[in-house]
Design an enzyme around this catalytic site. Structure first.
Site, PDB file in Angstrom:
ATOM      1  N   LYS A 157      -6.931   3.655  -3.161  1.00  0.00           N
ATOM      2  CA  LYS A 157      -7.251   3.559  -1.734  1.00  0.00           C
ATOM      3  C   LYS A 157      -7.475   4.959  -1.173  1.00  0.00           C
ATOM      4  O   LYS A 157      -6.725   5.885  -1.485  1.00  0.00           O
ATOM      5  CB  LYS A 157      -6.114   2.846  -1.005  1.00  0.00           C
ATOM      6  CG  LYS A 157      -6.277   2.743   0.505  1.00  0.00           C
ATOM      7  CD  LYS A 157      -5.114   1.969   1.126  1.00  0.00           C
ATOM      8  CE  LYS A 157      -5.117   2.048   2.643  1.00  0.00           C
ATOM      9  NZ  LYS A 157      -3.981   1.323   3.251  1.00  0.00           N
TER      10      LYS A 157
ATOM     11  N   LYS B 163     -10.151   0.336  -2.412  1.00  0.00           N
ATOM     12  CA  LYS B 163     -10.015   0.018  -0.986  1.00  0.00           C
ATOM     13  C   LYS B 163     -10.436   1.217  -0.151  1.00  0.00           C
ATOM     14  O   LYS B 163      -9.972   2.331  -0.373  1.00  0.00           O
ATOM     15  CB  LYS B 163      -8.576  -0.378  -0.648  1.00  0.00           C
ATOM     16  CG  LYS B 163      -8.374  -0.659   0.850  1.00  0.00           C
ATOM     17  CD  LYS B 163      -6.971  -1.173   1.145  1.00  0.00           C
ATOM     18  CE  LYS B 163      -6.740  -1.299   2.659  1.00  0.00           C
ATOM     19  NZ  LYS B 163      -5.397  -1.828   2.987  1.00  0.00           N
TER      20      LYS B 163
ATOM     21  N   ASP C 110       0.865  -1.188   0.000  1.00  0.00           N
ATOM     22  CA  ASP C 110       0.000   0.000   0.000  1.00  0.00           C
ATOM     23  C   ASP C 110       0.895   1.230   0.000  1.00  0.00           C
ATOM     24  O   ASP C 110       1.425   1.630   1.044  1.00  0.00           O
ATOM     25  CB  ASP C 110      -0.907   0.006   1.235  1.00  0.00           C
ATOM     26  CG  ASP C 110      -1.980  -1.083   1.203  1.00  0.00           C
ATOM     27  OD1 ASP C 110      -1.727  -2.136   0.583  1.00  0.00           O
ATOM     28  OD2 ASP C 110      -3.041  -0.881   1.807  1.00  0.00           O
TER      29      ASP C 110
END
Length: 250
Positions: free
Chosen positions: A169, A199, A103
């Protein structure tokens, strides 16, 4: 585990919900014992993954070996200010240590300055290097939506898609805001669902809000309240089976 076509409390199960969650163990003061306990919780609840600090990847990989729970970590966290080559080094080291999900925080200042070529370059460079080392690795790009305008979020979506990363995300969980339904809908509307996933992360502490996020277009959830969320799902499902009334569900 795939999500149902129509997402609601009725169509979800505790197992499906668990497999949407990346259990976050990212507090800066978290001890090794807490990391190990968090990883064991992931194994017990069978989450999609655990997301740990880079220094804890080896410990997480050892603890979760053979459990079916993936190990993820963060890159350039939490502000995204590291140079691109440093982010790439961090990513490759994480893969070497046992991570399979990355991430990364994009360079927020460059995005807000309109330096889209620089942002695209760093995402592309990291994604290419990571997938060359581990073709099955998953690269998620964190926007920090609370610091961006809608136009900047849309631009970031297009850059992530062009760079070949796997997820957009919402947030780190360490800035001024977390996941919102409006941002999730915007991100889903501005990426190709066949190639880019969404996400939601930051502030997702209840089952009801997790379901709202899934309905808004997310298919992965970053959360630290994993046990509470799944235990609530199990309790409500059990109440439904027994005919007892339940509290609010989507």
């Amino acid at each position: 585990m795939s999500l149902p076509a129509e997402i609601s409390f009725e169509t979800l199960t505790p197992e499906i919900v668990a497999k949407t969650i990346d259990h976050a163990l990212l507090r800066p003061d978290m001890t090794i014992d807490e990391v190990v306990a968090g990883c064991k919780l992931c194994a017990e609840y069978q989450t999609a993954s655990v997301c740990v600090k880079p220094c804890d990847v080896k410990i997480a990989a050892e603890t979760l070996k053979g459990t079916g729970v993936d190990v993820g970590t963060v890159i350039g966290f939490p502000h995204g200010n590291s140079p691109a080559n440093v982010k790439v080094f961090e990513a490759l080291q994480a893969l070497e240590d046992g991570a399979v999900e990355l991430d990364m925080v994009l360079n927020i200042g460059h995005l807000k300055s309109g330096r889209l070529d620089k942002v695209l370059g760093e995402i592309s460079q990291l994604t290419s290097a990571a997938k060359a080392k581990l073709p099955t690795c998953c690269v998620k790009v964190i926007f920090e939506c609370s610091l961006l305008t809608d136009d900047e979020k849309i631009a970031a979506c297009k850059l992530v898609e062009e760079a070949g990363a796997d997820y957009v995300k919402t947030s780190t969980g360490f800035s001024t805001g977390g996941a919102t339904v409006a941002n999730l809908k915007l991100m889903r509307a501005n990426t190709n669902p066949s190639t880019v996933h969404v996400k939601a992360s930051g502030g997702i502490r209840t089952l009801d809000y997790l379901i709202e996020c899934l309905q808004a277009g997310a298919d992965r959830i970053g959360a630290s309240a994993t046990a509470a969320i799944i235990d609530d799902m199990r309790a409500r499902k059990a109440a439904c089976s027994s005919g007892r009334p339940t509290e609010s569900a989507q």
